[in-house]
Design a protein around this motif. Sequence first.
Motif, PDB file in Angstrom:
ATOM      1  N   MET A  51       1.866   2.333  -6.828  1.00 54.17           N
ATOM      2  CA  MET A  51       1.983   3.053  -5.550  1.00 54.17           C
ATOM      3  C   MET A  51       1.262   4.396  -5.627  1.00 54.17           C
ATOM      4  SD  MET A  51       3.075   1.644  -2.819  1.00 54.17           S
ATOM      5  CE  MET A  51       3.384   2.983  -1.648  1.00 54.17           C
ATOM      6  N   ASP A  52       1.120   4.945  -6.840  1.00 54.85           N
ATOM      7  CA  ASP A  52       0.341   6.175  -6.979  1.00 54.85           C
ATOM      8  C   ASP A  52      -1.113   5.924  -6.600  1.00 54.85           C
ATOM      9  OD1 ASP A  52       0.189   4.532  -9.334  1.00 54.85           O
ATOM     10  OD2 ASP A  52      -0.613   6.204 -10.474  1.00 54.85           O
ATOM     11  N   VAL A  53      -1.633   4.725  -6.894  1.00 54.74           N
ATOM     12  CA  VAL A  53      -3.004   4.367  -6.510  1.00 54.74           C
ATOM     13  C   VAL A  53      -3.077   4.202  -4.994  1.00 54.74           C
ATOM     14  CG1 VAL A  53      -4.839   2.644  -6.762  1.00 54.74           C
ATOM     15  CG2 VAL A  53      -3.434   3.279  -8.745  1.00 54.74           C
ATOM     16  N   VAL A  54      -2.087   3.526  -4.416  1.00 55.46           N
ATOM     17  CA  VAL A  54      -2.024   3.366  -2.960  1.00 55.46           C
ATOM     18  C   VAL A  54      -2.010   4.739  -2.290  1.00 55.46           C
ATOM     19  CG1 VAL A  54      -0.583   2.552  -1.046  1.00 55.46           C
ATOM     20  CG2 VAL A  54      -0.907   1.098  -3.069  1.00 55.46           C
ATOM     21  N   ASP A  55      -1.188   5.648  -2.802  1.00 57.42           N
ATOM     22  CA  ASP A  55      -1.109   6.991  -2.224  1.00 57.42           C
ATOM     23  C   ASP A  55      -2.417   7.761  -2.402  1.00 57.42           C
ATOM     24  OD1 ASP A  55       1.495   6.631  -1.274  1.00 57.42           O
ATOM     25  OD2 ASP A  55       2.407   7.425  -3.110  1.00 57.42           O
ATOM     26  N   LYS A  56      -3.107   7.531  -3.530  1.00 57.91           N
ATOM     27  CA  LYS A  56      -4.409   8.169  -3.763  1.00 57.91           C
ATOM     28  C   LYS A  56      -5.419   7.666  -2.724  1.00 57.91           C
ATOM     29  CE  LYS A  56      -5.548   8.165  -8.082  1.00 57.91           C
ATOM     30  NZ  LYS A  56      -6.112   7.812  -9.404  1.00 57.91           N
ATOM     31  N   ILE A  57      -5.385   6.358  -2.438  1.00 59.17           N
ATOM     32  CA  ILE A  57      -6.263   5.792  -1.409  1.00 59.17           C
ATOM     33  C   ILE A  57      -5.961   6.446  -0.061  1.00 59.17           C
ATOM     34  CG2 ILE A  57      -6.831   3.689  -0.118  1.00 59.17           C
ATOM     35  CD1 ILE A  57      -6.185   2.131  -2.766  1.00 59.17           C
ATOM     36  N   ALA A  58      -4.677   6.592   0.250  1.00 58.76           N
ATOM     37  CA  ALA A  58      -4.255   7.160   1.534  1.00 58.76           C
ATOM     38  C   ALA A  58      -4.619   8.635   1.666  1.00 58.76           C
ATOM     39  CB  ALA A  58      -2.751   6.977   1.713  1.00 58.76           C
ATOM     40  N   ALA A  59      -4.765   9.329   0.535  1.00 56.74           N
ATOM     41  CA  ALA A  59      -5.020  10.773   0.561  1.00 56.74           C
ATOM     42  C   ALA A  59      -6.496  11.129   0.723  1.00 56.74           C
ATOM     43  CB  ALA A  59      -4.482  11.418  -0.717  1.00 56.74           C
ATOM     44  N   GLY A  60      -7.377  10.138   0.572  1.00 58.08           N
ATOM     45  CA  GLY A  60      -8.812  10.417   0.662  1.00 58.08           C
ATOM     46  C   GLY A  60      -9.261  10.706   2.087  1.00 58.08           C
ATOM     47  N   PRO A  61     -10.407  11.374   2.219  1.00 57.02           N
ATOM     48  CA  PRO A  61     -10.924  11.669   3.555  1.00 57.02           C
ATOM     49  C   PRO A  61     -11.359  10.393   4.282  1.00 57.02           C
ATOM     50  CG  PRO A  61     -12.554  12.251   1.890  1.00 57.02           C
ATOM     51  CD  PRO A  61     -11.302  11.851   1.161  1.00 57.02           C
ATOM     52  N   THR A  62     -11.143  10.366   5.597  1.00 59.18           N
ATOM     53  CA  THR A  62     -11.535   9.216   6.411  1.00 59.18           C
ATOM     54  C   THR A  62     -12.420   9.683   7.566  1.00 59.18           C
ATOM     55  OG1 THR A  62      -9.579   9.362   7.819  1.00 59.18           O
ATOM     56  CG2 THR A  62      -9.434   7.921   5.879  1.00 59.18           C
ATOM     57  N   GLY A  63     -13.110   8.733   8.145  1.00 56.47           N
ATOM     58  CA  GLY A  63     -13.975   9.028   9.277  1.00 56.47           C
ATOM     59  C   GLY A  63     -14.733   7.773   9.657  1.00 56.47           C
ATOM     60  N   SER A  64     -15.949   7.955  10.080  1.00 52.57           N
ATOM     61  CA  SER A  64     -16.791   6.850  10.516  1.00 52.57           C
ATOM     62  C   SER A  64     -17.564   6.276   9.327  1.00 52.57           C
ATOM     63  CB  SER A  64     -17.770   7.356  11.581  1.00 52.57           C
ATOM     64  OG  SER A  64     -18.659   6.340  11.951  1.00 52.57           O
ATOM     65  N   ALA A  65     -17.627   4.930   9.267  1.00 48.86           N
ATOM     66  CA  ALA A  65     -18.428   4.252   8.238  1.00 48.86           C
ATOM     67  C   ALA A  65     -18.631   2.811   8.671  1.00 48.86           C
ATOM     68  CB  ALA A  65     -17.736   4.306   6.880  1.00 48.86           C
ATOM     69  N   GLY A  66     -19.830   2.290   8.433  1.00 52.11           N
ATOM     70  CA  GLY A  66     -20.113   0.919   8.833  1.00 52.11           C
ATOM     71  C   GLY A  66     -19.824   0.748  10.312  1.00 52.11           C
ATOM     72  N   PRO A  67     -19.134  -0.345  10.684  1.00 47.85           N
ATOM     73  CA  PRO A  67     -18.835  -0.581  12.095  1.00 47.85           C
ATOM     74  C   PRO A  67     -17.619   0.198  12.610  1.00 47.85           C
ATOM     75  CG  PRO A  67     -17.972  -2.382  10.789  1.00 47.85           C
ATOM     76  CD  PRO A  67     -18.695  -1.459   9.835  1.00 47.85           C
ATOM     77  N   PHE A  68     -16.992   0.980  11.745  1.00 53.11           N
ATOM     78  CA  PHE A  68     -15.746   1.660  12.098  1.00 53.11           C
ATOM     79  C   PHE A  68     -16.016   3.097  12.535  1.00 53.11           C
ATOM     80  CE2 PHE A  68     -14.880  -1.524   8.810  1.00 53.11           C
ATOM     81  CZ  PHE A  68     -14.134  -2.407   9.572  1.00 53.11           C
ATOM     82  N   ARG A  69     -15.522   3.440  13.715  1.00 49.30           N
ATOM     83  CA  ARG A  69     -15.749   4.790  14.246  1.00 49.30           C
ATOM     84  C   ARG A  69     -14.771   5.802  13.664  1.00 49.30           C
ATOM     85  NH1 ARG A  69     -16.064   2.920  20.101  1.00 49.30           N
ATOM     86  NH2 ARG A  69     -14.535   4.549  20.412  1.00 49.30           N
ATOM     87  N   GLN A  70     -13.672   5.306  13.095  1.00 50.70           N
ATOM     88  CA  GLN A  70     -12.673   6.210  12.527  1.00 50.70           C
ATOM     89  C   GLN A  70     -11.864   5.458  11.468  1.00 50.70           C
ATOM     90  OE1 GLN A  70     -10.495   7.223  16.057  1.00 50.70           O
ATOM     91  NE2 GLN A  70      -9.086   5.507  15.847  1.00 50.70           N
ATOM     92  N   ASP A  71     -11.106   6.190  10.688  1.00 51.06           N
ATOM     93  CA  ASP A  71     -10.137   5.661   9.722  1.00 51.06           C
ATOM     94  C   ASP A  71     -10.753   4.946   8.518  1.00 51.06           C
ATOM     95  OD1 ASP A  71      -8.067   6.611  11.373  1.00 51.06           O
ATOM     96  OD2 ASP A  71      -8.007   4.724  12.496  1.00 51.06           O
TER      97      ASP A  71
END
Length: 163
Positions: free
Chosen positions: A127-147
């Motif tokens: 779950m520490d890895v899951v939380d590390k994933i959740a803590a990273g910066p998000t935004g637009s990438a590929g076909p995704f405009r957010q998240d």
Amino acid sequence: MVVMHTNLGDITIEVFEDDAPKSAANFLQYVRDGFYDGTIFHRVIPGFVIQGGGFTEDYQQKKTRDPIVNEADNGLKNDRGTLSMARTSDPNSATSQFFVNLTDNAPLNPSRGNAGYAVFGKVTDGMDVVDKIAAGPTGSAGPFRQDAPQNQVVIETAEVVED
């Protein structure tokens, strides 16, 4: 049990074959087929979920098997650390994508007028890895405009292991 080896660390998952037999069998078959190897967590919403299991590192959507029946009425709750099948607005549309709940997400459980999302497993280690994933910066990438994680999180390999 399944171990997902990501570029941020390992996530160990107990799969609930008795409580969610169709969802569990579906997930385990994708793992055994090597389907998740080289896929990414493409959707991260802090305080809600991290989602993966459908896109390659270059944001190509992978071809899946046919959708499965929604097993959300199995009595399992979308609580922190559980894995559920991702789907469209059609309750019986889940294929390969899954999400990990970052908190207790009662609105994702079935209720009157809400088909819910089928819980089929739980993170038992990582779950520490899951939380590390959740803590990273998000935004637009590929076909995704957010998240979308701005630093790609890759499932390098996933394997079925003995308890």
